[in-house]
Motif scaffolding. Structure first.
Motif, PDB file in Angstrom:
ATOM      1  N   GLN A 188       0.834  -1.194   0.000  1.00 24.47           N
ATOM      2  CA  GLN A 188       0.000   0.000   0.000  1.00 24.47           C
ATOM      3  C   GLN A 188       0.879   1.258   0.000  1.00 24.47           C
ATOM      4  OE1 GLN A 188      -3.365  -0.071  -0.273  1.00 24.47           O
ATOM      5  NE2 GLN A 188      -3.149  -2.300  -0.420  1.00 24.47           N
TER       6      GLN A 188
ATOM      7  N   VAL B 102       0.921   5.430  -0.378  1.00 23.17           N
ATOM      8  CA  VAL B 102       0.135   6.660  -0.322  1.00 23.17           C
ATOM      9  C   VAL B 102       1.055   7.844  -0.615  1.00 23.17           C
ATOM     10  CG1 VAL B 102      -1.200   8.223   1.140  1.00 23.17           C
ATOM     11  CG2 VAL B 102      -1.578   5.752   1.268  1.00 23.17           C
TER      12      VAL B 102
ATOM     13  N   LEU C  76       1.075  11.745  -0.343  1.00 26.28           N
ATOM     14  CA  LEU C  76       0.287  12.713   0.423  1.00 26.28           C
ATOM     15  C   LEU C  76       0.208  14.099  -0.210  1.00 26.28           C
ATOM     16  CD1 LEU C  76       1.343  11.754   4.051  1.00 26.28           C
ATOM     17  CD2 LEU C  76      -0.934  11.494   3.036  1.00 26.28           C
TER      18      LEU C  76
ATOM     19  N   SER D  68      -2.334  17.467   1.419  1.00 28.11           N
ATOM     20  CA  SER D  68      -2.855  16.909   2.679  1.00 28.11           C
ATOM     21  C   SER D  68      -2.590  17.883   3.813  1.00 28.11           C
ATOM     22  CB  SER D  68      -2.185  15.567   3.008  1.00 28.11           C
ATOM     23  OG  SER D  68      -2.526  14.575   2.061  1.00 28.11           O
TER      24      SER D  68
ATOM     25  N   ILE E 298      -3.447  13.606   7.712  1.00 27.31           N
ATOM     26  CA  ILE E 298      -2.365  12.674   7.393  1.00 27.31           C
ATOM     27  C   ILE E 298      -2.616  11.284   7.958  1.00 27.31           C
ATOM     28  CG2 ILE E 298       0.088  12.173   7.748  1.00 27.31           C
ATOM     29  CD1 ILE E 298       0.578  15.205   7.739  1.00 27.31           C
TER      30      ILE E 298
ATOM     31  N   ARG F 197      -5.375   9.285   6.225  1.00 23.87           N
ATOM     32  CA  ARG F 197      -5.035   8.949   4.838  1.00 23.87           C
ATOM     33  C   ARG F 197      -3.925   7.894   4.745  1.00 23.87           C
ATOM     34  NH1 ARG F 197      -5.318  14.743   1.499  1.00 23.87           N
ATOM     35  NH2 ARG F 197      -7.609  14.892   1.583  1.00 23.87           N
ATOM     36  N   ALA F 198      -3.009   7.909   5.705  1.00 26.99           N
ATOM     37  CA  ALA F 198      -1.853   7.008   5.640  1.00 26.99           C
ATOM     38  C   ALA F 198      -1.958   5.842   6.618  1.00 26.99           C
ATOM     39  CB  ALA F 198      -0.576   7.794   5.905  1.00 26.99           C
TER      40      ALA F 198
ATOM     41  N   ALA G  84      -1.009   2.517   5.167  1.00 24.83           N
ATOM     42  CA  ALA G  84       0.099   2.566   4.214  1.00 24.83           C
ATOM     43  C   ALA G  84       1.374   1.971   4.809  1.00 24.83           C
ATOM     44  CB  ALA G  84       0.355   3.999   3.782  1.00 24.83           C
TER      45      ALA G  84
ATOM     46  N   VAL H  91       4.892   5.669   2.319  1.00 25.71           N
ATOM     47  CA  VAL H  91       4.375   7.031   2.170  1.00 25.71           C
ATOM     48  C   VAL H  91       5.397   7.845   1.377  1.00 25.71           C
ATOM     49  CG1 VAL H  91       3.883   9.190   3.372  1.00 25.71           C
ATOM     50  CG2 VAL H  91       2.874   7.064   4.191  1.00 25.71           C
TER      51      VAL H  91
ATOM     52  N   LEU I 188       1.246   5.735  12.975  1.00 24.30           N
ATOM     53  CA  LEU I 188       1.276   5.009  11.697  1.00 24.30           C
ATOM     54  C   LEU I 188       2.074   3.710  11.863  1.00 24.30           C
ATOM     55  CD1 LEU I 188       1.994   8.046   9.320  1.00 24.30           C
ATOM     56  CD2 LEU I 188      -0.221   6.948   9.786  1.00 24.30           C
TER      57      LEU I 188
ATOM     58  N   LEU J 228       3.654   1.721   8.857  1.00 22.43           N
ATOM     59  CA  LEU J 228       4.611   2.399   7.988  1.00 22.43           C
ATOM     60  C   LEU J 228       5.998   1.759   8.057  1.00 22.43           C
ATOM     61  CD1 LEU J 228       4.843   4.832   6.067  1.00 22.43           C
ATOM     62  CD2 LEU J 228       5.518   6.216   8.041  1.00 22.43           C
TER      63      LEU J 228
ATOM     64  N   ILE K 276       9.458   5.933   4.119  1.00 24.90           N
ATOM     65  CA  ILE K 276       9.082   7.287   3.694  1.00 24.90           C
ATOM     66  C   ILE K 276      10.012   7.693   2.568  1.00 24.90           C
ATOM     67  CG2 ILE K 276       8.901   9.715   4.354  1.00 24.90           C
ATOM     68  CD1 ILE K 276       8.593   8.719   7.292  1.00 24.90           C
TER      69      ILE K 276
END
Length: 317
Positions: free
Chosen positions: A2, A4, A6, A33, A38, A41-42, A45, A48, A63, A66, A69
């Motif tokens: 997944q 995302v 942003l 965003s 944040i 939406r994440a 994810a 990101v 998160l 995650l 990044i």
């Protein structure tokens, strides 16, 4: 996987193809965003991708899925890298995707100040040439660059490109860097020589404690009265109040800036009312070609991470 994105709009407002990223997982893209959006939406994810969205320690703690990044830029001060490292999240950035574009913008700013092409074009379209008693006229002084001295603070990929263009214009080039190395056609000098000898000073150094506000009232006072300051590096390299004061008082002749300390700037930024000041909205990096390279390099970083061979990893200072 997944993925995302942003804040995809700045990198790709619709003229690029996200395919290099699409092929690496299930991708959701948000143009922009807000901070409060944040986490929602994440939330699911593992990956990101961000440009300037701030990922704070507080946000990262919310998160848990995650793993990675990908910063879609060179600067990564919007990421709490220490917190990411603590949570086992890999952070990468992209370097050297746009030296030619930034160097080109550096000279666009300089030429705007010494030739004032836009000023004269607007004058022509306003009818001033049609009504002129002479075959030509100029509304501002015009300056030839050949023979002038370009002083560079920083001589990395971008500074080197600027130096090459300056040499092609017939300028003398001097440069300061913390760890100097000999370069053909460029005289390496102490920092004070940059301030006292240069007709044009262009900033291409990283933002550190040493370079923050390197352009300030004291350094400005040592410059020639015809000197021009160019900044396509980082906004906080310049004390904006001191520069505005110098422009108002004629301490130096002009400034061309593509970056400011706060972006977008506040309405009371003193440079917005300073004379002989050209400001562009952080666009030096944003040519179509540079953004295309950047997007591909973002995908390359992510692909390397997914192979277990992460590259361009940034670590806590």
């Amino acid at each position: 996987m997944q993925i995302v994105i942003l804040d995809g709009y700045t990198l790709n407002p619709g003229d690029q193809d996200w395919e290099p990223v699409y092929k690496l997982g299930n991708v959701t893209i948000f143009d922009r965003s807000k901070t409060e959006e944040i986490v929602a939406r994440a939330a699911d994810a593992e990956i990101v991708l961000v440009n300037k969205v701030v990922l704070s320690a507080e946000t990262l703690a919310q998160l848990p899925q995650l793993k990675y990044i990908g910063v879609m830029a060179t600067g990564y001060n919007n990421i709490d890298v220490e917190a990411a490292h603590k949570h086992g999240v890999t952070v990468t950035n992209v370097k050297a995707y746009g030296p030619a574009s930034v160097a080109q913008q550096t000279f666009a700013l300089l030429l705007s100040l010494v030739n004032r092409a836009e000023t004269h074009s607007q004058s022509v379209f306003a009818g001033e040439w049609t009504s002129s008693p002479d075959f030509c006229y100029w509304k501002t002084p015009l300056t030839e660059l050949a023979g002038k001295t370009m002083g560079l603070i920083g001589l990395g990929d971008i500074g080197s490109q600027v130096a090459n263009i300056a040499l092609a214009f017939g300028m003398n080039v001097i440069a300061y860097r913390k760890h100097p190395v000999p370069v053909d056609g460029i005289e390496m000098v102490p920092l004070d020589d940059i301030f006292t000898r240069s007709d044009v000073i262009s900033l291409h150094c990283p933002l550190t404690d040493e370079t923050r506000e390197i352009i300030n009232r004291e350094s400005l006072s040592r410059m020639k009265s015809n000197a021009i300051i160019l900044n396509t590096g980082r906004g906080p390299l310049v004390n904006e109040a001191d520069l505005a004061e110098a422009l108002h008082n004629g301490v130096i002749a002009g400034a061309g800036l593509d970056v400011l300390s706060t972006e977008p700037p506040k309405a009371d930024n003193p440079l917005l009312s300073a004379p002989n000041c050209v400001i562009t909205p952080h666009v030096a990096w944003a040519t179509f070609e540079a953004r295309k390279r950047l997007l591909q390099m973002v995908a390359d970083n992510l692909e390397a991470f997914l192979r277990g061979e992460a590259k361009n990893v940034v670590t806590p200072m």
